[in-house]
Scaffold this active site. Structure first.
Site, mmCIF file in Angstrom:
data_model
loop_
_atom_site.group_PDB
_atom_site.id
_atom_site.type_symbol
_atom_site.label_atom_id
_atom_site.label_comp_id
_atom_site.label_asym_id
_atom_site.label_seq_id
_atom_site.Cartn_x
_atom_site.Cartn_y
_atom_site.Cartn_z
ATOM 1 N N ASP A 82 1.030 -1.216 0.002
ATOM 2 C CA ASP A 82 0.066 0.036 0.035
ATOM 3 C C ASP A 82 0.949 1.335 -0.075
ATOM 4 O O ASP A 82 0.620 2.194 -0.762
ATOM 5 C CB ASP A 82 -0.731 -0.025 1.186
ATOM 6 C CG ASP A 82 -1.996 -0.900 1.286
ATOM 7 O OD1 ASP A 82 -3.263 -0.735 0.887
ATOM 8 O OD2 ASP A 82 -1.763 -2.141 1.698
ATOM 9 N N THR A 153 -6.959 -5.168 0.301
ATOM 10 C CA THR A 153 -5.511 -5.355 1.251
ATOM 11 C C THR A 153 -5.864 -6.577 2.192
ATOM 12 O O THR A 153 -4.873 -7.473 2.247
ATOM 13 C CB THR A 153 -5.334 -3.905 2.062
ATOM 14 O OG1 THR A 153 -5.135 -3.206 0.841
ATOM 15 C CG2 THR A 153 -4.134 -4.435 2.974
#
Length: 292
Positions: A82, A153
């Site tokens: 990320d 995620t």
């Protein structure tokens, strides 16, 4: 605007902006080309940046250290991927388009960005496409870029890699007009006995397949980089959240009496699966997409 709304904005353009095309892009060229509109140059650059982002996502998995951080709860996670991808996308676009407003999902402290994260190329095939006339005079400072560096995620940390996408959305006057979705693990072969989070266990494409793909679209021009598959005749299929369901979602799904329900992670992944998308806002999730 919260993260769910951002993901909804990022995902909506490529699948509703016109007839899908077969153009996947065949070459990446040097930065900046004379005579092209700001919007098409930005989309061409975003495509190249998204391709690099996909490589970063795969590299982090291969290295084995995801650097997981809990943001608000156990299902709201942030990883090294990320962080690196957001730095790559935001810094790459900001260098080439300094007057852009760029908004990333992750709250990251200012820091020097490694040169190897910078992507200066652009996808030349996009520059061959005409810019819709209503956007031809748009100025750089009029555009806003929204970035979800790693959508899905939680699934990424669990090894459910085909749920993962990188999302770049472009807005003008508060409305989405263009977008790019990279699927880093499109076409990968998943051996359920293999833990892809361990070092050296890299995801690989199936025979005669390229690992990963990038979809892009501009409102009024079309969507490219994928082939539509028709929904089976007479079938009503719902794609909904895998990890953010609640009673409202379950009641709505049941009320629609579907033939099949696909529970998958990631807003970008859901939208990339569908021909027609309807939206039901869900806390912590961009939408409840429905294919009809």
């Amino acid at each position: 605007m919260d993260a769910a709304a951002v993901r909804c904005l990022l995902c909506c353009v490529p699948l509703v902006c016109g007839n899908p095309g077969d153009l996947s892009g065949s070459g990446r060229g040097p930065s900046m080309a004379c005579g092209h509109t700001v919007l098409m140059r930005l989309v061409a650059s975003a495509y190249a940046v998204a391709q690099k982002a996909g490589m970063i996502v795969r590299r982090v998995i291969a290295e084995g250290d995801l650097g997981i951080v809990e943001k608000t709860c156990a299902t709201d996670l942030q990883t090294k991927a990320d962080r690196l991808v957001q730095m790559s996308i935001c810094s790459s676009l900001a260098r080439k388009f300094p007057k852009l407003t760029i908004i990333g999902e992750e709250d990251l402290p200012p820091e020097e960005v490694d040169q190897e994260l910078i992507e200066d190329g652009q996808w030349e095939e996009i520059l061959k496409q005409p810019c819709p006339s209503q956007y031809s005079a748009i100025k750089e400072e009029d555009l806003v870029v929204w970035v979800d560096p790693l959508d899905g995620t939680k699934e990424y940390t669990e090894g459910l890699l085909d749920n993962v996408t990188v999302l770049i959305g472009i807005a003008y006057e508060g409305k989405a007009i263009a977008g790019v979705i990279n699927q880093p693990y499109y076409n990968y072969q998943n051996n359920e006995n293999q833990k892809l989070r361990e070092p050296k266990n890299e995801a690989k494409a199936g025979p005669d397949a390229v690992l990963g793909r990038t979809i892009w679209g501009v409102l009024g021009l079309g969507a490219f980089g994928f082939q539509l598959k028709e929904v089976p005749a007479g079938k009503h299929i719902i794609t909904t959240t895998r990890s953010h369901s609640n009673q409202l979602v379950m009641d709505c799904v049941t009320a629609m009496n579907p033939d099949d329900v696909l529970r998958v992670g990631g807003a970008g992944n859901k939208h990339a699966r569908l021909e027609l998308v309807l939206f039901l806002p869900v806390p912590g999730c961009a939408s409840l997409p429905v294919s009809t």
